[in-house]
Design an enzyme around this catalytic site. Structure first.
Site, mmCIF file in Angstrom:
data_model
loop_
_atom_site.group_PDB
_atom_site.id
_atom_site.type_symbol
_atom_site.label_atom_id
_atom_site.label_comp_id
_atom_site.label_asym_id
_atom_site.label_seq_id
_atom_site.Cartn_x
_atom_site.Cartn_y
_atom_site.Cartn_z
ATOM 1 N N ASN A 271 41.830 40.196 46.871
ATOM 2 C CA ASN A 271 41.948 41.491 47.532
ATOM 3 C C ASN A 271 42.449 41.246 48.955
ATOM 4 O O ASN A 271 42.640 40.108 49.381
ATOM 5 C CB ASN A 271 40.626 42.264 47.497
ATOM 6 C CG ASN A 271 39.490 41.535 48.195
ATOM 7 O OD1 ASN A 271 39.688 40.852 49.200
ATOM 8 N ND2 ASN A 271 38.279 41.669 47.658
ATOM 9 N N SER B 44 41.094 41.535 51.890
ATOM 10 C CA SER B 44 40.191 40.778 52.761
ATOM 11 C C SER B 44 40.234 39.293 52.425
ATOM 12 O O SER B 44 40.268 38.436 53.325
ATOM 13 C CB SER B 44 38.762 41.311 52.632
ATOM 14 O OG SER B 44 38.680 42.647 53.084
ATOM 15 N N ASP C 133 36.849 42.586 38.797
ATOM 16 C CA ASP C 133 36.663 42.089 37.431
ATOM 17 C C ASP C 133 37.568 42.837 36.460
ATOM 18 O O ASP C 133 38.155 42.249 35.546
ATOM 19 C CB ASP C 133 35.206 42.265 36.989
ATOM 20 C CG ASP C 133 34.224 41.481 37.841
ATOM 21 O OD1 ASP C 133 34.646 40.510 38.488
ATOM 22 O OD2 ASP C 133 33.036 41.858 37.852
#
EC number: 2.7.1.167
Length: 476
Positions: free
Chosen positions: A195, A197, A264
């Site tokens: 992601n 971050s 996920d």
């Protein structure tokens, strides 16, 4: 991009990583505690859900893929609960049990659809445990097409480079949901899915789109990744590969209830799609849509194939009526059957639409809830009817048919008979006009074998396209 779902049942995937149990205590809040300024929750529901790598495996199984799961657990009641949780969807786990460590558990207290607190029960596993797990998992590589490494930095995936190299040498794709500031641990992976971050934790702050692409391509080169898919919340996803232009996929706009497990879902949909034969852009679009579904649910959740079909149809313009492609119709047909609608199908050239056609199609529609009309394309009409036909090109013929109130979907086909497309769509009722015998109707055997019906309807006497053409020519 037009998105088509592959045959998920063909997917063979191995998931290795940090497994955990997501436990939920749920109840109403009606007062503040006299002991401290915190709400009092009266628990009336307790629910356990497999999380982490186990949630990835369940997502794959829910989509219809074949999945094997390997992870580290303790020798405790939580491990038993986790095992039962994955077995409910037919996933047989390959656990490595560690006697002196607990199975990772994340306890969330919820009230009024809001998470009030999370309590974590865990101890990091030793490096030796990870080595044993990856070594144990090597034996499973020959039976899969894709491996997912689901890394939550809990110890299951410590130094996976040798495992990745072995998998790649066997022709197995390796997808990684990464964690931490050292992506070099995943050297040689087919694809990583950080992601924003996680991406910035490795490359530093991203200042622009161009900066993101430059830094992503730097990682590709440095660590020999084939691709990086950066998930960017409300900005969607960006796919970067070494030999193709970047691909930006916008987010599927919807209300977000809970982002738990969204990562996920992304990697599970990617893995299942790629293992089933989808190309990378298609797989990314499917994963993006799946993530849009799961964030609309509370807590760790999976996405079913039907939910994915509905979301793809909604956001990729493939659920409408009128003139559609074969893939679009397949989506729409699944939705119709899910709604319990009876689908009727017929076919023909429909070169010059006349009153007999209109009457026939009205009769056909009356036999069900939805009517599909499959139309011969121009080349097949010429082969069947000879030179000078069709009078009207297929686009015009389909447009006129789609304008009839009795017709829901119009789809072209290129073969001389519609047997292939009928066998794919399998309507509840196949109808044909004229004096056909049921056993001679193309596609009829396949429809009957699938539990459907075949029916012959009469045409209005004295009206035919050939007669109309002959009459026009005689009066010239």
């Amino acid at each position: 991009m037009k998105v088509s779902l592959p045959a998920f049942e063909k997917a063979r995937v191995l998931v290795v990583g940090d497994v955990m149990l997501d436990r939920y205590w749920v109840g109403p809040t009606g007062r503040i505690s006299p002991e401290a300024p915190v709400p009092v929750v009266k628990i009336n529901q307790v629910e356990d859900r497999p999380g982490g790598a186990a949630n990835v495996a369940l997502n794959i199984a829910t989509l219809g893929g074949q999945v094997q799961l390997a992870g580290l657990v303790g020798q405790d009641d939580t491990a038993v609960a986790l095992t039962l949780g994955v077995q409910t969807l037919g996933v047989e786990p390959q656990w490595l049990s560690i006697a002196d460590k607990p199975t990772i558990t994340k306890l969330r207290v919820l009230s009024r659809n809001q998470q009030l607190i999370r309590l974590d029960f865990e101890e990091a596993f030793d490096k030796a445990d990870s080595v044993r797990l990856l070594k144990q998992s090597e034996a499973l590589l020959d039976s899969v097409d894709v491996v997912v490494l689901s890394d939550y930095a809990k110890g299951a995936i410590d130094q996976p480079r040798d495992f990745i190299a072995l998998a790649r040498s066997k022709g197995v794709m390796v997808l990684v949901d990464p964690k931490g500031s050292d992506f070099g641990r995943y050297h040689g992976a087919s694809l990583i899915t950080p992601n924003m971050s996680e991406f910035e934790a490795v490359v530093g702050t991203v200042t622009s789109e161009a900066d993101l692409l430059e830094k992503a391509r730097g990682l590709l080169k440095e660590h020999h990744f084939d691709a990086i898919l950066v998930t960017r919340s409300e900005k969607g996803m960006t796919l970067v590969t070494a030999n193709a232009p970047e691909l930006h996929i916008p987010t599927v706009a919807r209300e977000v209830y809970d982002v738990t497990g969204a990562g996920d879902t992304v990697i599970s949909a990617l893995a299942t799609s790629l293992a089933a034969g989808a190309d990378l852009p298609q797989a990314c679009a499917i994963a993006n849509t799946a993530a849009g579904v799961v964030v609309g649910k509370l807590g760790t959740s999976t996405v079913s194939r039907i939910e994915l079909i509905e979301a793809l149809a909604l956001h990729h313009g493939e659920s409408g009526f009128g003139v559609v492609s074969e893939d679009q119709l397949a989506y729409a047909l699944e939705q119709a059957k899910l709604r319990g609608e009876r689908v009727v199908m017929t076919n023909g050239c429909f070169d010059i639409l006349h009153a007999g056609h209109v009457s026939y199609l009205k009769q056909a529609k009356a036999l069900g809830d939805r009517l599909i009309v499959a139309v011969n394309d121009d080349a097949s009409v010429k082969r069947l009817k000879g030179e000078g036909r069709p009078v009207n090109q297929v686009d015009r013929r389909m447009a006129v048919l789609a304008g009839l109130a009795s017709v829901d979907w119009v789809v072209p086909f290129s073969e001389d008979t519609p047997q292939r497309i009928i066998a794919r769509l399998l309507p509840d009722l196949l109808v044909k006009g004229g004096d056909y015998k049921i056993e001679d109707i193309a596609g009829g055997a396949e429809v009957i074998a699938a539990g459907g019906q075949v029916q012959v309807l009469g045409f209005e006497d004295g009206i035919s396209t050939t007669a109309i053409i002959q009459n026009i020519m005689a009066n010239q």
